[in-house]
Design an enzyme around this catalytic site. Structure first.
Site, PDB file in Angstrom:
ATOM      1  N   HIS A   1       0.853  -1.183   0.000  1.00 52.03           N
ATOM      2  CA  HIS A   1       0.000   0.000   0.000  1.00 52.03           C
ATOM      3  C   HIS A   1       0.885   1.228   0.000  1.00 52.03           C
ATOM      4  O   HIS A   1       1.905   1.250   0.682  1.00 52.03           O
ATOM      5  CB  HIS A   1      -0.913   0.000   1.239  1.00 52.03           C
ATOM      6  CG  HIS A   1      -2.082   0.885   1.079  1.00 52.03           C
ATOM      7  ND1 HIS A   1      -2.005   2.244   1.269  1.00 52.03           N
ATOM      8  CD2 HIS A   1      -3.359   0.624   0.701  1.00 52.03           C
ATOM      9  CE1 HIS A   1      -3.186   2.768   1.025  1.00 52.03           C
ATOM     10  NE2 HIS A   1      -4.030   1.814   0.671  1.00 52.03           N
TER      11      HIS A   1
ATOM     12  N   ASP B   1      -7.652  -5.759   0.543  1.00 54.05           N
ATOM     13  CA  ASP B   1      -8.158  -6.718  -0.441  1.00 54.05           C
ATOM     14  C   ASP B   1      -7.734  -8.161  -0.158  1.00 54.05           C
ATOM     15  O   ASP B   1      -8.196  -9.071  -0.832  1.00 54.05           O
ATOM     16  CB  ASP B   1      -7.680  -6.321  -1.844  1.00 54.05           C
ATOM     17  CG  ASP B   1      -8.313  -5.019  -2.282  1.00 54.05           C
ATOM     18  OD1 ASP B   1      -9.529  -4.877  -2.079  1.00 54.05           O
ATOM     19  OD2 ASP B   1      -7.598  -4.144  -2.799  1.00 54.05           O
TER      20      ASP B   1
HETATM   21  N1  COA Z   1       4.056  -7.696  -4.331  1.00 56.11           N
HETATM   22  C1  COA Z   1       5.409  -7.675  -4.404  1.00 56.11           C
HETATM   23  N2  COA Z   1       6.153  -6.586  -4.173  1.00 56.11           N
HETATM   24  C2  COA Z   1       5.504  -5.464  -3.849  1.00 56.11           C
HETATM   25  C3  COA Z   1       4.113  -5.398  -3.771  1.00 56.11           C
HETATM   26  C4  COA Z   1       3.391  -6.571  -4.038  1.00 56.11           C
HETATM   27  N3  COA Z   1       2.057  -6.586  -3.975  1.00 56.11           N
HETATM   28  N4  COA Z   1       3.741  -4.138  -3.455  1.00 56.11           N
HETATM   29  C5  COA Z   1       4.866  -3.431  -3.340  1.00 56.11           C
HETATM   30  N5  COA Z   1       5.943  -4.225  -3.584  1.00 56.11           N
HETATM   31  C6  COA Z   1       7.350  -3.825  -3.557  1.00 56.11           C
HETATM   32  C7  COA Z   1       7.709  -3.193  -4.897  1.00 56.11           C
HETATM   33  O1  COA Z   1       8.170  -4.169  -5.805  1.00 56.11           O
HETATM   34  C8  COA Z   1       8.766  -2.217  -4.473  1.00 56.11           C
HETATM   35  O2  COA Z   1       9.986  -2.938  -4.289  1.00 56.11           O
HETATM   36  P1  COA Z   1      11.411  -2.316  -4.717  1.00 56.11           P
HETATM   37  O3  COA Z   1      11.549  -1.085  -3.861  1.00 56.11           O
HETATM   38  O4  COA Z   1      12.359  -3.392  -4.406  1.00 56.11           O
HETATM   39  O5  COA Z   1      11.279  -1.982  -6.171  1.00 56.11           O
HETATM   40  C9  COA Z   1       8.305  -1.728  -3.110  1.00 56.11           C
HETATM   41  O6  COA Z   1       7.513  -2.790  -2.583  1.00 56.11           O
HETATM   42  C10 COA Z   1       7.477  -0.448  -3.168  1.00 56.11           C
HETATM   43  O7  COA Z   1       6.384  -0.672  -4.042  1.00 56.11           O
HETATM   44  P2  COA Z   1       5.767   0.387  -5.043  1.00 56.11           P
HETATM   45  O8  COA Z   1       5.336  -0.316  -6.273  1.00 56.11           O
HETATM   46  O9  COA Z   1       6.692   1.566  -5.192  1.00 56.11           O
HETATM   47  O10 COA Z   1       4.492   0.878  -4.240  1.00 56.11           O
HETATM   48  P3  COA Z   1       3.341   1.846  -4.757  1.00 56.11           P
HETATM   49  O11 COA Z   1       2.986   2.693  -3.598  1.00 56.11           O
HETATM   50  O12 COA Z   1       3.691   2.535  -6.022  1.00 56.11           O
HETATM   51  O13 COA Z   1       2.152   0.827  -5.097  1.00 56.11           O
HETATM   52  C11 COA Z   1       0.391  -0.700  -4.750  1.00 56.11           C
HETATM   53  C12 COA Z   1       1.167   0.483  -4.177  1.00 56.11           C
HETATM   54  C13 COA Z   1      -0.817  -0.965  -3.873  1.00 56.11           C
HETATM   55  C14 COA Z   1      -0.081  -0.342  -6.168  1.00 56.11           C
HETATM   56  C15 COA Z   1       1.320  -1.948  -4.793  1.00 56.11           C
HETATM   57  O14 COA Z   1       1.689  -2.300  -3.481  1.00 56.11           O
HETATM   58  C16 COA Z   1       0.655  -3.121  -5.491  1.00 56.11           C
HETATM   59  O15 COA Z   1       0.700  -3.200  -6.716  1.00 56.11           O
HETATM   60  N6  COA Z   1       0.022  -4.060  -4.729  1.00 56.11           N
HETATM   61  C17 COA Z   1      -0.671  -5.173  -5.341  1.00 56.11           C
HETATM   62  C18 COA Z   1      -2.051  -4.751  -5.816  1.00 56.11           C
HETATM   63  C19 COA Z   1      -2.987  -4.559  -4.657  1.00 56.11           C
HETATM   64  O16 COA Z   1      -3.105  -5.386  -3.781  1.00 56.11           O
HETATM   65  N7  COA Z   1      -3.709  -3.417  -4.696  1.00 56.11           N
HETATM   66  C20 COA Z   1      -4.677  -3.085  -3.710  1.00 56.11           C
HETATM   67  C21 COA Z   1      -4.249  -1.896  -2.919  1.00 56.11           C
HETATM   68  S1  COA Z   1      -5.379  -1.579  -1.577  1.00 56.11           S
END
Ligand code: COA
Length: 385
Positions: free
Chosen positions: A266, A322
């Site tokens: 998140h 979720d």
């Molecule tokens: N699975 C694996 N790795 C994850 C992850 C996940 N679900 N969510 C974050 N990470 C990792 C990223 O790969 C990144 O790693 P790095 O620094 O080594 O590159 C780090 O954590 C930061 O993630 P980032 O993508 O920059 O976070 P964000 O704030 O841009 O994205 C979400 C937030 C929610 C979009 C992201 O966590 C995600 O895609 N989650 C899965 C989808 C989901 O469950 N969405 C519902 C949200 S309520």
């Protein structure tokens, strides 16, 4: 040059007094009230009023709002006809966006949104809030029947919001335990500061467009798997894992390929999402109550969370809202591709609250960009290229 922050991370998009979260301590409040308390003691109707009006209602105020919601559940038959012609294979979120947008044509009157004197518009704003919130559940449940070739189940006025939603889905008197769980799920999903879909609602609302179109913009945004669409993906993922003992190896394989683990991570929370904690507890309570009837996918989810703690925990990536919600919906007999629609029904309360707040102090959203294209140059006629 302006500083560009991808995903607008940390950039305040508005001033708001609707909800607040502390991502380090894992705390979420609506109008200052902790969500754990609201999930335990409130109802979706009362929480929606809290979000919309800013205060917990009196008994009389709540009864009147509840009455208005019950009176506004039905939709015109023309809309049912439109829905019959939508492809049954379409995703329910696509249906929901199309139907709520179509409803804007049934309820004109948005010319009163002039951006100048909100006082004149208060009745319209309230009436539309009720119409939209009441009909969201109806549309979602109607589609379940229409896409399967049946006439929809008419809403009932003698049932509360969550009870009626379950009733319209299944066509049977709702199980009281499931109705109470669904009610708490709706409360937990009702609002969450400036997430992507709420931001979409704010942007649309800032143009003074019709409120049904504000909600349509938000629904389209919630549908994506990085946002509300993740709850459906979680259940698909747990099925793919297959059994708790495979969770660790499966996780390693995904991370090796840099794939996402659905329901984890998140932007704001660096600890386990407080809503995920409550939803998991609700699942445990349901297991105690219903014994072996509970889905084995829950055990896989728990095993995956355990395996992920050492691998993703150091990055601040933990289960989000979720991760466990879909398992509860599955228990209630709600089809997997409708999980995000249930999220939308709940979040509609928050979207409307933000729309109303935006109208009180509106300025159209018009951000800037960091231009990375060509410098100004002369047009080249086609035969000289
Ligand atoms: N699975 C694996 N790795 C994850 C992850 C996940 N679900 N969510 C974050 N990470 C990792 C990223 O790969 C990144 O790693 P790095 O620094 O080594 O590159 C780090 O954590 C930061 O993630 P980032 O993508 O920059 O976070 P964000 O704030 O841009 O994205 C979400 C937030 C929610 C979009 C992201 O966590 C995600 O895609 N989650 C899965 C989808 C989901 O469950 N969405 C519902 C949200 S309520």
């Amino acid at each position: 040059m302006s500083q560009y922050l991808p995903g607008l991370e940390g950039v305040p998009a508005t001033r708001s007094n609707i909800s607040d979260l502390d991502g380090k301590r894992g705390i979420l409040t609506y109008r200052g009230y902790r969500i754990a308390d609201l999930a335990r003691y409130s109802t979706f109707e009362e929480t929606a009023m809290l979000l919309l009006d800013g205060k917990l209602p009196s008994r009389e105020e709540l009864a009147e709002f509840d009455r208005q919601l019950r009176e506004n559940r039905r939709v015109k038959y023309n809309l049912r006809e439109i829905m019959k012609y939508l492809p049954a294979t379409g995703h329910p979120m696509q249906m929901l966006q199309a139907s709520i947008a179509a409803l804007s044509m049934f309820y004109p009157g948005d010319e009163c949104l002039t951006g100048s004197d909100l006082c004149e518009d208060l009745e319209y704003v309230h009436t539309m809030s009720v119409k939209i919130l009441a009909r969201m559940a109806t549309l979602v449940a109607m589609w379940e029947h229409i896409r399967n070739g049946y006439d929809p189940v008419e809403p009932r006025k003698d049932l509360g919001y969550a009870e009626n939603l379950l009733y319209m889905f299944n066509g049977e008197d709702p199980d009281p335990l499931y109705a109470r769980i669904l009610d708490a799920c709706l409360i937990l999903h009702a609002e969450h500061t400036i997430n992507a879909s709420t931001f979409a609602a704010l942007v649309a609302g800032s143009t003074l467009t019709n409120p049904f179109l504000v909600i349509a913009a938000a629904i389209g945004t919630l549908a994506g798997p990085l946002h509300g669409g993740a709850n459906q993906k979680v259940v698909q993922m747990l099925r793919e894992i297959g059994s708790p003992d495979r969770a660790e190896a499966w996780l390693e394989e995904q991370l090796r390929h840099k794939r996402k683990i659905w329901g984890f991570g998140h932007r704001e929370y660096k600890v386990k999402d407080p809503r995920a904690i409550i939803l998991q507890d609700m699942m445990m309570d349901l297991m105690k109550e219903r014994g072996g009837e509970v889905t084995p996918l829950f055990e896989i989810a728990v095993a995956l969370e355990k395996a992920a703690e050492s691998r993703l925990g150091p990055k601040g990536v933990y289960p989000n809202v979720d991760f466990y919600s879909g398992l509860l919906y599955l228990q209630m007999g709600i089809p997997e591709d409708q999980f995000t629609s249930i999220f939308a029904v709940a979040r509609c309360a928050g979207w409307l609250a933000h729309w109303r707040e935006q109208l009180k102090d509106n300025r159209i959203f018009r951000p800037t960009q960091v231009y990375t294209g060509e410098a100004e140059r002369d047009y080249v006629p086609i035969d000289q290229r």
